[in-house]
Design a protein around this motif. Structure first.
Motif, short mmCIF file in Angstrom:
data_model
loop_
_atom_site.label_atom_id
_atom_site.label_comp_id
_atom_site.label_asym_id
_atom_site.label_seq_id
_atom_site.Cartn_x
_atom_site.Cartn_y
_atom_site.Cartn_z
N TYR A 104 43.18 33.85 34.56
CA TYR A 104 42.39 34.65 35.51
C TYR A 104 41.29 35.45 34.82
CZ TYR A 104 45.54 33.85 39.48
OH TYR A 104 46.24 33.29 40.51
N MET A 118 40.23 40.12 40.44
CA MET A 118 40.69 38.76 40.15
C MET A 118 40.98 38.59 38.67
SD MET A 118 40.84 35.63 41.70
CE MET A 118 40.56 33.88 41.54
N LYS A 126 45.54 45.82 39.00
CA LYS A 126 44.83 44.96 39.95
C LYS A 126 44.87 45.59 41.36
CE LYS A 126 44.50 41.27 42.79
NZ LYS A 126 43.89 41.56 44.00
N GLY A 298 33.92 32.92 48.42
CA GLY A 298 33.99 32.93 49.88
C GLY A 298 33.08 31.94 50.57
N THR A 301 34.91 27.75 49.72
CA THR A 301 36.26 27.67 50.27
C THR A 301 36.21 27.51 51.79
OG1 THR A 301 36.21 30.06 50.16
CG2 THR A 301 37.54 28.94 48.49
N ARG A 372 51.62 32.80 37.20
CA ARG A 372 52.19 34.12 36.94
C ARG A 372 53.04 34.00 35.67
NH1 ARG A 372 48.84 34.55 40.32
NH2 ARG A 372 48.99 35.47 42.39
N GLY A 438 48.23 39.25 44.83
CA GLY A 438 47.04 38.53 44.33
C GLY A 438 46.36 37.70 45.40
N CYS A 440 44.29 36.22 48.70
CA CYS A 440 42.84 36.29 48.98
C CYS A 440 42.48 37.52 49.82
CB CYS A 440 42.44 35.03 49.73
SG CYS A 440 40.72 35.07 50.26
C1 HEM Z 1 39.39 29.15 53.65
C2 HEM Z 1 38.82 30.01 52.83
C3 HEM Z 1 39.49 30.64 51.64
C4 HEM Z 1 40.59 30.24 50.94
C5 HEM Z 1 41.46 29.03 51.18
C6 HEM Z 1 40.78 31.20 49.87
C7 HEM Z 1 41.82 31.16 48.97
C8 HEM Z 1 41.98 32.05 47.93
C9 HEM Z 1 43.03 31.99 46.95
C10 HEM Z 1 44.15 30.96 46.93
C11 HEM Z 1 42.83 33.00 46.09
C12 HEM Z 1 43.62 33.30 44.81
C13 HEM Z 1 44.96 33.88 45.04
C14 HEM Z 1 45.69 34.10 43.73
O1 HEM Z 1 45.06 34.15 42.69
O2 HEM Z 1 46.90 34.22 43.79
C15 HEM Z 1 41.65 33.71 46.51
C16 HEM Z 1 41.12 34.79 45.85
C17 HEM Z 1 39.97 35.44 46.24
N1 HEM Z 1 39.22 35.20 47.38
FE1 HEM Z 1 39.59 33.77 48.73
N2 HEM Z 1 39.80 32.15 49.95
C18 HEM Z 1 38.99 31.85 51.01
C19 HEM Z 1 37.89 32.57 51.46
C20 HEM Z 1 37.43 33.73 50.89
C21 HEM Z 1 36.35 34.53 51.41
C22 HEM Z 1 35.57 34.25 52.68
C23 HEM Z 1 36.15 35.56 50.53
C24 HEM Z 1 35.16 36.71 50.55
C25 HEM Z 1 34.61 37.19 51.58
C26 HEM Z 1 37.11 35.39 49.46
C27 HEM Z 1 37.21 36.20 48.37
C28 HEM Z 1 38.18 36.08 47.40
C29 HEM Z 1 38.21 36.94 46.22
C30 HEM Z 1 37.23 38.06 45.88
C31 HEM Z 1 39.34 36.52 45.49
C32 HEM Z 1 39.85 37.11 44.19
C33 HEM Z 1 40.58 38.32 44.62
C34 HEM Z 1 41.50 39.08 43.80
O3 HEM Z 1 42.21 38.58 42.93
O4 HEM Z 1 41.52 40.26 44.15
N3 HEM Z 1 37.88 34.28 49.72
N4 HEM Z 1 41.15 33.12 47.65
#
Ligand code: HEM
Length: 493
Positions: A104, A118, A126, A298, A301, A372, A438, A440
């Motif tokens: 990460y 992230m 975090k 974002g 995805t 993890r 962790g 999304c």
């Molecule tokens: C269908 C759409 C989406 C899917 C399937 C998805 C899926 C994921 C997954 C699986 C993770 C990582 C979880 C982990 O590490 O355990 C993640 C992290 C993240 N996603 Fe999404 N996401 C989507 C849309 C979005 C959108 C629209 C945004 C922003 C507006 C976004 C922002 C983020 C951010 C910033 C992270 C890192 C966050 C962190 O660790 O705090 N994602 N997402």
């Protein structure tokens, strides 16, 4: 013996020593480490290279599904990493306060000085970092921008109308990407990037993000090389990153946004407010990093999710027709009257929403395992204890395709499963957005976009592939975005 001879002897001895040392390490990893009995590909038992080669091939998700089908709940995917598909895997890893894998750390953008939630692997730190960021993505915050999301989707639909009128094949995947990038622009900065307006990939920013995607997936395992070559202050300052297009574009929009006194209450505005109140907790630099993260995480995805919905639905014409019937009924009842269906109305369409969920199950936009670290004392899952320090990962695709968890039809697109009685028990295995601390933070954004655009497309269009037998193409790196399935669009009257 002269100096050269002495040098030669010591050089060869050193080389021999190095080779023996390396071989011993590989043999130890393969035969004597505490996870040496976990089955998996031979090469994976002593090196990370097997995994990396699979990532670069673009089919790590499918290969892991195959390996779990062959070997069961535990698969050794690298000398220090075990992929787990046991029914308790999510609870014991993602839902537990375990440290995230070092992979990460690559998500410090654009270089190692800019730590984001992230890239922060310690759960407590975090969560603390996320506290000042996440509320920008609550449903109510996003719906403040609904009118602007609608306007962006209207520009997208305008392109569909043009192709429908011309009766020409459309690379819908490209326009979906333009739309999702532009919507994130609206939500985060109150401004579109301009992809839809121009109808093209400006500066090849989206094209380049595919290369960035592959790079991130692999370079996370070589953090120091990445820092030495790319993710360092000098390269950031020179602005010469190979994946810099998207960063540059985001930076330009962010600079614009800072100067705009009339901007809406968008995500940036929320973060600026947090910065005013807690300047030491969320710095201006971190706001920039977070804006980049939102664009990076974002757009592709959501584009993948929308594509999955359309692709699977049009290949199951009865399902598409059933969804249309549901929307028609809603229209008769006074709902879904707007050009872009409102989020409130879209929620009144249970079958369409079931199809969205199934689309994200069949084709999760994140195809990598979520790693993890096993804590002190090891991590017990089922009848196996993985020793402290082992990287334990859960891959959404492996979980979503598990017949044990979803039934014999796990690999079939069947939205009905979401309307059946026993779904509550299965839903905990639906993890396209990850799970736990962790997971999304942008999932509300994704769900709102998906709900609105899928209902609108079902309401107003018929879509069919130019070649109905042709399967789409994709590469599963950090995210997975399909392409090459041109369609004909027909506007419904
Ligand atoms: C269908 C759409 C989406 C899917 C399937 C998805 C899926 C994921 C997954 C699986 C993770 C990582 C979880 C982990 O590490 O355990 C993640 C992290 C993240 N996603 Fe999404 N996401 C989507 C849309 C979005 C959108 C629209 C945004 C922003 C507006 C976004 C922002 C983020 C951010 C910033 C992270 C890192 C966050 C962190 O660790 O705090 N994602 N997402």
């Amino acid at each position: 013996m002269g100096f050269l001879d002495t040098f030669h002897v010591s050089w060869s001895s050193l080389t021999a020593l190095g080779v023996v040392g390396l071989l011993s390490l590989l043999v130890w990893r393969r035969y004597f480490s505490a996870i040496s009995d976990v089955p998996g590909p031979f090469a994976a038992s002593f090196t990370r290279l097997w995994h990396m080669q699979r990532i670069l091939k673009g089919d790590q998700n499918l290969e892991l599904i195959r390996l779990h089908e062959r070997h069961g709940h535990f698969v050794r995917m690298s000398y220090d990493e075990v992929s787990v598909s046991h029914p308790d895997a999510i609870k014991k890893t993602l839902l537990a306060p375990l440290r995230k894998g070092n992979w990460y750390k690559i998500h410090a953008l654009p270089d190692y000085r800019f730590q984001s939630p992230m890239s922060t692997t310690d759960p407590k730190k975090k969560v603390e970092k996320s506290k000042y960021i996440a509320a920008a993505y609550t449903v109510s915050s996003i719906l403040r921008s609904e009118e602007h999301i609608d306007r962006t989707f209207e520009s997208f639909l305008h392109w569909l109308d043009i192709y429908a009128a011309d009766k020409k094949p459309m690379d819908l995947n490209k326009f979906i990407s333009y739309a999702t990038f532009d919507v994130i622009g609206e939500i985060v900065f109150s401004k579109q990037f301009g992809f839809l307006e121009q109808g093209k990939d400006i500066g090849n920013a989206i094209g380049n993000s595919l290369a960035l995607n592959a790079y991130v997936a692999v370079a996370g395992y070589f953090r120091w090389i990445n820092i030495a070559l790319l993710a360092n202050p000098l390269v950031t300052w020179l602005s010469i990153m190979p994946m810099g297009h998207l960063f540059d574009l985001t930076k330009a929009v962010l600079t614009d946004r800072e100067k705009n006194p009339n901007a809406r209450y968008d995500a940036i505005q929320y973060w600026f407010k947090q910065n005013e109140r807690h300047p030491d907790k969320l710095t201006i630099r971190e706001i920039g990093t977070q804006a980049l993260a939102a664009v990076g995480a974002g757009s592709d995805t959501v584009a993948g999710g929308i594509q999955s919905f359309i692709y699977h639905m049009i290949r199951h014409p009865d399902t598409w027709r059933r969804a249309q019937a549901e929307v028609e009924e809603a229209v008769k009842n006074g709902l879904c009257k707007d050009r872009v269906v409102s989020y409130a109305d879209a929620q009144q369409l249970p079958f369409v929403q079931a199809c969205v969920k199934e689309a994200l199950r069949m084709f999760g936009p994140v195809p990598m395992g979520l790693p993890r670290i096993a804590p002190k004392g090891g991590l017990t899952i089922g009848d196996r204890t993985l020793p402290e320090g082992t990287i334990v990962s859960v891959n959404p695709w492996v979980i979503h395709y598990s017949k044990e968890l979803w039934g014999e039809d796990a690999d079939e697109f069947n939205p009905n499963r979401w309307l059946e009685g026993d779904i509550a028990a299965k839903e905990k295995y639906w993890i396209p957005f990850g799970a736990g601390y962790g997971s999304c933070p942008g999932q509300n954004v994704a769900k709102i976009e998906l709900a609105k655009i899928t209902s609108t497309l079902v309401k107003d269009y018929n879509i069919r592939q130019v070649d109905e037998k042709q399967e789409w193409k994709w590469k599963a790196y950090f995210t997975v975005v399909p392409h090459s399935w041109p369609v004909f669009i027909e506007k419904r009257t």
